[in-house]
Design a protein around this motif. Structure first.
Motif, PDB file in Angstrom:
ATOM      1  N   PRO A 160      10.729   4.679   2.510  1.00 55.64           N
ATOM      2  CA  PRO A 160      11.996   5.406   2.355  1.00 55.64           C
ATOM      3  C   PRO A 160      12.730   5.629   3.671  1.00 55.64           C
ATOM      4  O   PRO A 160      13.943   5.897   3.660  1.00 55.64           O
ATOM      5  CB  PRO A 160      11.548   6.740   1.733  1.00 55.64           C
TER       6      PRO A 160
ATOM      7  N   THR B 183       9.518  -0.300  -0.016  1.00 55.72           N
ATOM      8  CA  THR B 183       8.408   0.658  -0.067  1.00 55.72           C
ATOM      9  C   THR B 183       8.515   1.802   0.933  1.00 55.72           C
ATOM     10  O   THR B 183       7.865   2.825   0.753  1.00 55.72           O
ATOM     11  CB  THR B 183       7.075  -0.079   0.193  1.00 55.72           C
TER      12      THR B 183
ATOM     13  N   PHE C 131      13.493   4.258  -5.608  1.00 50.90           N
ATOM     14  CA  PHE C 131      12.710   3.056  -5.309  1.00 50.90           C
ATOM     15  C   PHE C 131      13.047   1.933  -6.295  1.00 50.90           C
ATOM     16  O   PHE C 131      13.138   0.760  -5.912  1.00 50.90           O
ATOM     17  CB  PHE C 131      11.210   3.364  -5.374  1.00 50.90           C
TER      18      PHE C 131
END
Length: 238
Positions: free
Chosen positions: A68, A66, A20
């Motif tokens: 995946p 945000t 992330f």
């Protein structure tokens, strides 16, 4: 590790925290890159398509940072595509302003509110007054012109006696003042005959004025505009 990198680039169910962080960093710098690629117009002149592109870029980047399941590569491709579309739209807006761009709408002319133009611009009296106050014009009686510009902002021209430098202070005769909005006469070598006719002028007058400035070919003129008090502004394209 190889699986994590594949999820980072192409998307998947789960992404580690470091993934992330990398994704957010890459998208952040990509947003800066495409914004600079689109030029200062994107930031300083917020036209309709500029606004849509900016909102789309932010939405795409936020979802890819945000979620995946969304791939990083597809996000980068979409951002570059958005930037390319915006650059093309801006070029068409500059090259063909009469067909692509939105024209300014005069809301107040010679101190009188133009009712039909308020309806056309979908602006209420309260909204108009709010915009005028932002421009430092608190009284309608002080305003000569108010125009809704193509970027959505309202520009205001006050009557001469209410302007910061007053002609009364300079002891200039009031009858010499002929206040009106500037009119385009030439843009990119094309003569605006309808504006000449509206002003009671013709191409002979325009050619003579250009000759006074040493310009013999109208096609060499990028912009010619008749300003306040009859001043002709001319810019020759390179």
């Amino acid at each position: 590790m190889e699986h994590d990198w594949n999820v980072l680039l192409m998307g998947g169910r789960e992404l580690p925290l470091w993934g992330f962080a990398i994704r957010a960093t890459i998208l952040y710098w990509m947003m800066i890159f495409v914004t600079r690629l689109m030029g200062k117009r994107q930031i300083g002149i917020l036209t309709g398509h500029n606004y849509l592109v900016a909102a789309g870029i932010v939405a795409i980047s936020a979802s890819r940072m945000t979620n995946p399941k969304h791939g990083l590569i597809e996000a980068l491709v979409i951002l570059l595509f958005y930037a390319g579309i915006n650059i093309l739209q801006s070029y068409l807006d500059i090259k063909f302003p009469k067909f692509i761009g939105r024209k300014p709408i005069v809301l107040i002319e010679n101190g009188q509110i133009i009712k039909q133009n308020l309806f056309r611009a979908l602006i209420s009296i309260d909204e108009l007054m709010s915009q005028l106050r932002i421009q430092g014009a608190h009284k309608l009686s002080q305003i000569s012109y108010a125009t809704l510009e193509s970027n959505g902002k309202v520009s205001v021209t006050k009557k001469f006696e209410y302007q910061p430098i007053q002609r009364k202070t300079l002891k200039l005769p009031e009858q010499d003042l002929n206040l009106f909005l500037p009119h385009f006469l030439i843009y990119d070598g094309v003569v605006y005959h309808e504006n000449l006719k509206k002003l009671g002028l013709d191409t002979d007058w325009l050619n003579n004025k250009l000759l006074e400035k040493g310009i013999s070919n109208i096609r060499n003129v990028f912009l010619a505009m008749l300003e306040d008090e009859g001043t002709l502004y001319v810019s020759v394209g390179e």
